[in-house]
Design an enzyme around this catalytic site. Structure first.
Site, PDB file in Angstrom:
ATOM      1  N   TYR A 107       0.900  -1.331  -0.076  1.00 25.23           N
ATOM      2  CA  TYR A 107      -0.093  -0.049   0.046  1.00 25.23           C
ATOM      3  C   TYR A 107       0.892   1.053  -0.035  1.00 25.23           C
ATOM      4  O   TYR A 107       1.552   1.649   0.936  1.00 25.23           O
ATOM      5  CB  TYR A 107      -0.813  -0.089   1.398  1.00 25.23           C
ATOM      6  CG  TYR A 107      -1.920   1.197   1.226  1.00 25.23           C
ATOM      7  CD1 TYR A 107      -2.354   1.811   0.286  1.00 25.23           C
ATOM      8  CD2 TYR A 107      -2.101   1.781   2.490  1.00 25.23           C
ATOM      9  CE1 TYR A 107      -3.023   2.891   0.443  1.00 25.23           C
ATOM     10  CE2 TYR A 107      -2.770   3.048   2.739  1.00 25.23           C
ATOM     11  CZ  TYR A 107      -3.507   3.198   1.752  1.00 25.23           C
ATOM     12  OH  TYR A 107      -4.243   4.382   1.709  1.00 25.23           O
ATOM     13  N   ASP A 147      -2.292  -1.343  -3.958  1.00 23.26           N
ATOM     14  CA  ASP A 147      -2.494   0.075  -4.354  1.00 23.26           C
ATOM     15  C   ASP A 147      -1.232   0.726  -4.310  1.00 23.26           C
ATOM     16  O   ASP A 147      -0.686   1.117  -3.340  1.00 23.26           O
ATOM     17  CB  ASP A 147      -3.445   0.732  -3.198  1.00 23.26           C
ATOM     18  CG  ASP A 147      -3.830   2.099  -3.462  1.00 23.26           C
ATOM     19  OD1 ASP A 147      -3.343   2.843  -4.487  1.00 23.26           O
ATOM     20  OD2 ASP A 147      -4.548   2.706  -2.698  1.00 23.26           O
TER      21      ASP A 147
END
Length: 253
Positions: A107, A147
């Protein structure tokens, strides 16, 4: 073998917005979640997760960031973070070693409004790139997913002109991702669909963005050359709700 990556924007919230049903329907061998916003002890997992080994890396700051991996096959080893104290406080990297590859769930930090965190973000990008390259020296291919907080090219967001200097589409962030791919990694979705437009994985909650598909593709599966031949497909699942992101998938043969 199906791998799924999904920024759930709070696992406790998404458990009540279709995550268990999604797991029961898709039955991925490996499920990587980002922005879990919780510690393992704060989450009561439903029965749908009963067949999985669970691994978490949570931020020091409560209710912030965090990643988790749910895997049917127990990994050989698990590593939390990149081994760099300055980068490991926010629970952003989790690495699982399997017999045939390393899997890295990430992330990436957001550069935030007015790009105020961009200098740190660029340090992070380089540290992460070097971390992946070091993993590859073990002799096993590397898969990373998550992400990445960057839309690489203009085709990867609905309004590139308006967002040229926005977080996630700055020249610096895009160049950082280009450098990562230039180090021997492949963006699997673009490998299969190089010219596909309107394929996004994140939409703002504002202004009917999702209904109008005004989105960004910032969630990825990337692989090294050594495993690219085993990748059968890469997909985006915009019909799956429950978060401002949708899941992305990788199928290995």
């Amino acid at each position: 073998m199906k791998l799924v990556s999904w920024n759930v924007n709070g696992i406790r919230a998404t458990l009540g917005k279709g995550l268990p049903e999604f797991v029961a329907t898709e039955r991925p061998e490996i499920l990587c979640l980002q922005e879990t916003k919780a510690r393992e002890t704060q989450v009561a997992l439903p029965l749908e997760f009963g067949g999985y080994h669970a691994y978490w890396n949570s931020a020091e700051k409560p209710g912030y960031s965090g990643v988790a991996v749910f895997t049917r096959e127990q990994p050989i080893s698990v590593k939390h973070g990149m081994g760099i104290e300055d980068h490991d406080r926010e629970g952003r990297v989790l690495t699982l070693e399997y017999p045939d590859f390393h899997l890295v769930n990430v992330y990436t930090p957001n550069s935030q409004d007015e790009l105020r965190r961009l200098p740190y973000r660029m340090l992070w990008d380089e540290a992460f790139r070097l971390y992946l390259l070091a993993l590859e020296t073990s002799g096993k291919p590397v898969i990373f997913c998550g992400d990445l907080n960057v839309a690489h090219n203009e085709i990867d967001l609905a309004r590139p002109r308006e967002n040229r200097k926005s977080a996630g589409f700055s020249d610096e962030e895009r160049a950082g991702f280009t450098k990562l791919l230039g180090s021997g990694f492949h963006d699997t979705f673009r490998h299969f669909y190089p010219d596909k437009a309107g394929a996004y994985s994140w939409w703002s909650f504002r202004g009917g963005a999702r209904a109008n598909n005004v989105g960004w593709r910032i969630d990825y599966f990337g692989v090294t050359q050594g495993i690219l031949g085993s990748v059968k497909d890469a997909a985006i699942m915009p019909h799956v709700t429950g978060s401002d992101h949708c899941p992305v998938t990788l199928t290995l043969g």
